[in-house]
Design a protein around this motif. Structure first.
Motif, PDB file in Angstrom:
ATOM      1  N   VAL A 173      -2.918  -3.859 -10.860  1.00  0.00           N
ATOM      2  CA  VAL A 173      -3.333  -2.518 -10.434  1.00  0.00           C
ATOM      3  C   VAL A 173      -2.107  -1.650 -10.154  1.00  0.00           C
ATOM      4  O   VAL A 173      -2.082  -0.459 -10.490  1.00  0.00           O
ATOM      5  N   ALA A 174      -1.086  -2.248  -9.559  1.00  0.00           N
ATOM      6  CA  ALA A 174       0.152  -1.498  -9.325  1.00  0.00           C
ATOM      7  C   ALA A 174       0.746  -1.029 -10.649  1.00  0.00           C
ATOM      8  O   ALA A 174       1.131   0.139 -10.790  1.00  0.00           O
ATOM      9  N   ASP A 175       0.785  -1.909 -11.621  1.00  0.00           N
ATOM     10  CA  ASP A 175       1.295  -1.521 -12.946  1.00  0.00           C
ATOM     11  C   ASP A 175       0.426  -0.435 -13.572  1.00  0.00           C
ATOM     12  O   ASP A 175       0.924   0.516 -14.178  1.00  0.00           O
ATOM     13  N   PHE A 176      -0.872  -0.580 -13.418  1.00  0.00           N
ATOM     14  CA  PHE A 176      -1.811   0.350 -14.041  1.00  0.00           C
ATOM     15  C   PHE A 176      -1.694   1.759 -13.464  1.00  0.00           C
ATOM     16  O   PHE A 176      -2.020   2.744 -14.141  1.00  0.00           O
ATOM     17  N   SER A 177      -1.233   1.875 -12.227  1.00  0.00           N
ATOM     18  CA  SER A 177      -1.099   3.198 -11.614  1.00  0.00           C
ATOM     19  C   SER A 177      -0.141   4.086 -12.417  1.00  0.00           C
ATOM     20  O   SER A 177      -0.218   5.312 -12.343  1.00  0.00           O
ATOM     21  N   LEU A 178       0.731   3.465 -13.193  1.00  0.00           N
ATOM     22  CA  LEU A 178       1.663   4.230 -14.030  1.00  0.00           C
ATOM     23  C   LEU A 178       1.010   4.741 -15.309  1.00  0.00           C
ATOM     24  O   LEU A 178       1.506   5.682 -15.934  1.00  0.00           O
ATOM     25  N   GLU A 179      -0.097   4.137 -15.690  1.00  0.00           N
ATOM     26  CA  GLU A 179      -0.699   4.435 -16.985  1.00  0.00           C
ATOM     27  C   GLU A 179      -1.954   5.287 -16.882  1.00  0.00           C
ATOM     28  O   GLU A 179      -2.472   5.753 -17.893  1.00  0.00           O
ATOM     29  N   ARG A 180      -2.420   5.528 -15.680  1.00  0.00           N
ATOM     30  CA  ARG A 180      -3.699   6.183 -15.518  1.00  0.00           C
ATOM     31  C   ARG A 180      -3.660   7.630 -15.978  1.00  0.00           C
ATOM     32  O   ARG A 180      -2.603   8.248 -16.029  1.00  0.00           O
ATOM     33  N   ALA A 181      -4.845   8.155 -16.259  1.00  0.00           N
ATOM     34  CA  ALA A 181      -4.962   9.569 -16.648  1.00  0.00           C
ATOM     35  C   ALA A 181      -6.110  10.206 -15.867  1.00  0.00           C
ATOM     36  O   ALA A 181      -6.876  10.995 -16.381  1.00  0.00           O
ATOM     37  N   ARG A 213       7.789   4.154 -11.276  1.00  0.00           N
ATOM     38  CA  ARG A 213       7.904   2.748 -11.700  1.00  0.00           C
ATOM     39  C   ARG A 213       8.701   1.931 -10.677  1.00  0.00           C
ATOM     40  O   ARG A 213       8.385   0.767 -10.416  1.00  0.00           O
ATOM     41  N   ALA A 214       9.707   2.548 -10.071  1.00  0.00           N
ATOM     42  CA  ALA A 214      10.499   1.847  -9.062  1.00  0.00           C
ATOM     43  C   ALA A 214       9.651   1.526  -7.835  1.00  0.00           C
ATOM     44  O   ALA A 214       9.782   0.443  -7.238  1.00  0.00           O
ATOM     45  N   TYR A 215       8.768   2.448  -7.460  1.00  0.00           N
ATOM     46  CA  TYR A 215       7.883   2.181  -6.319  1.00  0.00           C
ATOM     47  C   TYR A 215       6.881   1.079  -6.655  1.00  0.00           C
ATOM     48  O   TYR A 215       6.551   0.249  -5.798  1.00  0.00           O
ATOM     49  N   VAL A 216       6.418   1.056  -7.875  1.00  0.00           N
ATOM     50  CA  VAL A 216       5.508  -0.003  -8.300  1.00  0.00           C
ATOM     51  C   VAL A 216       6.188  -1.359  -8.194  1.00  0.00           C
ATOM     52  O   VAL A 216       5.585  -2.344  -7.743  1.00  0.00           O
ATOM     53  N   GLY A 255       0.804  -1.214   0.000  1.00  0.00           N
ATOM     54  CA  GLY A 255       0.000   0.000   0.000  1.00  0.00           C
ATOM     55  C   GLY A 255       0.837   1.264   0.000  1.00  0.00           C
ATOM     56  O   GLY A 255       0.526   2.228  -0.717  1.00  0.00           O
ATOM     57  N   MET A 256       1.902   1.273   0.792  1.00  0.00           N
ATOM     58  CA  MET A 256       2.747   2.465   0.873  1.00  0.00           C
ATOM     59  C   MET A 256       3.387   2.763  -0.477  1.00  0.00           C
ATOM     60  O   MET A 256       3.411   3.925  -0.936  1.00  0.00           O
ATOM     61  N   ASN A 257       3.916   1.744  -1.132  1.00  0.00           N
ATOM     62  CA  ASN A 257       4.575   1.969  -2.416  1.00  0.00           C
ATOM     63  C   ASN A 257       3.576   2.261  -3.528  1.00  0.00           C
ATOM     64  O   ASN A 257       3.843   3.085  -4.409  1.00  0.00           O
ATOM     65  N   LEU A 258       2.416   1.619  -3.490  1.00  0.00           N
ATOM     66  CA  LEU A 258       1.374   1.931  -4.467  1.00  0.00           C
ATOM     67  C   LEU A 258       0.927   3.383  -4.309  1.00  0.00           C
ATOM     68  O   LEU A 258       0.799   4.123  -5.291  1.00  0.00           O
ATOM     69  N   ARG A 268      12.684  19.640 -21.432  1.00  0.00           N
ATOM     70  CA  ARG A 268      14.099  19.846 -21.768  1.00  0.00           C
ATOM     71  C   ARG A 268      15.001  19.046 -20.839  1.00  0.00           C
ATOM     72  O   ARG A 268      16.018  18.480 -21.278  1.00  0.00           O
ATOM     73  N   HIS A 269      14.648  18.973 -19.572  1.00  0.00           N
ATOM     74  CA  HIS A 269      15.496  18.298 -18.588  1.00  0.00           C
ATOM     75  C   HIS A 269      15.007  16.882 -18.252  1.00  0.00           C
ATOM     76  O   HIS A 269      15.473  16.283 -17.278  1.00  0.00           O
ATOM     77  N   ASN A 270      14.062  16.380 -19.050  1.00  0.00           N
ATOM     78  CA  ASN A 270      13.574  15.009 -18.881  1.00  0.00           C
ATOM     79  C   ASN A 270      12.942  14.777 -17.509  1.00  0.00           C
ATOM     80  O   ASN A 270      12.927  13.650 -16.996  1.00  0.00           O
ATOM     81  N   ALA A 271      12.407  15.836 -16.916  1.00  0.00           N
ATOM     82  CA  ALA A 271      11.901  15.735 -15.549  1.00  0.00           C
ATOM     83  C   ALA A 271      10.655  14.865 -15.459  1.00  0.00           C
ATOM     84  O   ALA A 271      10.508  14.081 -14.505  1.00  0.00           O
ATOM     85  N   LEU A 272       9.763  14.972 -16.422  1.00  0.00           N
ATOM     86  CA  LEU A 272       8.531  14.185 -16.368  1.00  0.00           C
ATOM     87  C   LEU A 272       8.814  12.698 -16.557  1.00  0.00           C
ATOM     88  O   LEU A 272       8.278  11.855 -15.828  1.00  0.00           O
ATOM     89  N   ASP A 273       9.675  12.373 -17.516  1.00  0.00           N
ATOM     90  CA  ASP A 273      10.011  10.965 -17.743  1.00  0.00           C
ATOM     91  C   ASP A 273      10.730  10.367 -16.535  1.00  0.00           C
ATOM     92  O   ASP A 273      10.486   9.218 -16.158  1.00  0.00           O
ATOM     93  N   ASP A 274      11.625  11.147 -15.944  1.00  0.00           N
ATOM     94  CA  ASP A 274      12.370  10.624 -14.796  1.00  0.00           C
ATOM     95  C   ASP A 274      11.486  10.501 -13.559  1.00  0.00           C
ATOM     96  O   ASP A 274      11.675   9.597 -12.724  1.00  0.00           O
ATOM     97  N   ALA A 275      10.521  11.406 -13.404  1.00  0.00           N
ATOM     98  CA  ALA A 275       9.559  11.262 -12.307  1.00  0.00           C
ATOM     99  C   ALA A 275       8.734   9.997 -12.504  1.00  0.00           C
ATOM    100  O   ALA A 275       8.472   9.241 -11.552  1.00  0.00           O
ATOM    101  N   GLN A 276       8.352   9.736 -13.741  1.00  0.00           N
ATOM    102  CA  GLN A 276       7.607   8.516 -14.052  1.00  0.00           C
ATOM    103  C   GLN A 276       8.463   7.275 -13.781  1.00  0.00           C
ATOM    104  O   GLN A 276       7.961   6.261 -13.285  1.00  0.00           O
ATOM    105  N   ALA A 277       9.739   7.350 -14.067  1.00  0.00           N
ATOM    106  CA  ALA A 277      10.639   6.226 -13.785  1.00  0.00           C
ATOM    107  C   ALA A 277      10.739   5.975 -12.282  1.00  0.00           C
ATOM    108  O   ALA A 277      10.818   4.825 -11.836  1.00  0.00           O
ATOM    109  N   GLN A 278      10.737   7.051 -11.498  1.00  0.00           N
ATOM    110  CA  GLN A 278      10.758   6.897 -10.045  1.00  0.00           C
ATOM    111  C   GLN A 278       9.482   6.213  -9.569  1.00  0.00           C
ATOM    112  O   GLN A 278       9.514   5.329  -8.700  1.00  0.00           O
TER     113      GLN A 278
END
Length: 339
Positions: free
Chosen positions: A330-338, A305-308, A215-218, A293-303
């Motif tokens: 559901v954990a995987d899906f949390s990365l794809e939601r909108a 993914r590590a919690y997932v 739960g904490m990581n999700l 420019r600084h890839n901040a959104l992609d890297d935040a998403q990668a972070q």
């Protein structure tokens, strides 16, 4: 009786994992919804009216669904988890009422927020009512361990919100400070909701700790994704205005990464916008460009993914069955939601 953890999911094959999870606990969730309506009643007419507005606004009821699902994952066949899940939803709804007042939010899930309709004072007081009713229900149920768990989660939620106030407008905010905030204001209730299902089933400490970790990581991943969506999603999909965090001066992970990697000139921009709240036309678009420019959104998403991945690993202590597989999905899906 609701489906057991070993029963096949009754969801449409094309449904997303969260919809599939909801389908697996559909009967339990209907019981939660009935209990919500019953327990919202009050002779003070504004209370059920205002609380009902937020409940009717929809949402996936993810936190109470976690309680229902983890109870079934642990083999529980009774009905006690329905009351606990209702308490979890009341606590979450109360925090939404309070958050919208603190943030001066005018939209909630694409509809007018309660404070936009009735004002700040009623929203705060009805939030207090829901907190109180949740613990009244637990007292009546005689469930001291779960009451201890959820009361501790409430305290942590409040600490997280206060920490967020302290970090607002501060572009010196570190990643660690940011994570402390989101673990407090969001992930703590995910962790408590997941653990509560195992507690109802009276599972051993090792399994309860695994559910808390899930739960904490999700919840942490969920909030990181939410903060990323604030700079990348369409309003119609997100259910709120894009750029709310930017306009409110909230220093979230995408902003932290862009600030860390930016030039002095860019840092001055962030200070003016987030720190001084001196925002001009076009500043949000420029902020989003700097993040790209600084890839901040992609890297935040990668972070996120590590919690997932940590959430997924936590469930390895449980036997393979449809409920565990859906919780992993559901954990995987949390990365794809909108939303």
């Amino acid at each position: 009786m609701a489906p057991s953890a070993n029963a096949p999911a009754q969801a449409d094959a094309k449904a997303n994992p969260l919809d599939s999870l909801i389908a697996m606990v559909a009967d339990d969730l209907k019981a939660v919804n009935r209990t919500i309506v019953e327990q919202m009643q009050s002779p003070v007419a504004l209370i059920p009216q205002l609380a009902g507005h937020l409940v009717a606004a929809g949402g996936k009821r993810l936190r109470p669904v976690l309680t229902l699902a983890t109870a079934r994952l642990c083999g529980y066949e009774g009905a006690g988890h329905v009351l606990v899940a209702t308490c979890v939803e009341f606590i979450h709804t109360a925090t939404l009422l309070h958050d919208d007042v603190v943030d001066d939010s005018k939209l909630r899930r694409g509809r007018e927020s309660a404070n936009a309709i009735w004002g700040n004072e009623p929203s705060v007081l009805v939030g207090d009512f829901l907190f109180s009713r949740a613990f009244e229900m637990l007292v009546d149920h005689g469930d001291l361990p779960t009451m201890r768990l959820l009361s501790r989660a409430c305290a942590t939620l409040s600490e997280g919100e206060v920490m967020q106030l302290l970090t607002a407008n501060d572009i010196e905010t570190t990643r660690d400070a940011y994570l402390d905030v989101i673990r407090g204001k969001t992930a703590a209730l995910f962790a408590a909701a997941a653990r509560a299902g195992g507690m109802v089933a009276q599972r051993p400490e090792a399994e309860l700790n695994a559910l808390s970790t899930y739960g904490m990581n999700l919840g942490t991943a969920f909030q990181v994704v939410d903060d990323t969506l604030d700079y990348s999603a369409e309003q119609a999909a997100l259910g709120k205005e894009v750029g709310d965090d930017f306009r409110d001066g909230k220093v979230t992970l995408p902003a932290i990464l862009a600030i860390e990697r930016g030039s002095d000139e860019e840092r001055a921009f962030w200070q003016r916008c987030l720190g001084d709240q001196d925002i001009h036309d076009g500043d949000l678009e420029h902020a989003m460009e700097l993040m790209r420019r600084h890839n901040a959104l992609d890297d935040a998403q990668a972070q996120a993914r590590a919690y997932v991945e940590e959430a997924r690993q936590a469930l390895e202590v449980f036997p393979d069955n449809p409920m565990r597989r859906i919780l992993l999905d559901v954990a995987d899906f949390s990365l794809e939601r909108a939303f």
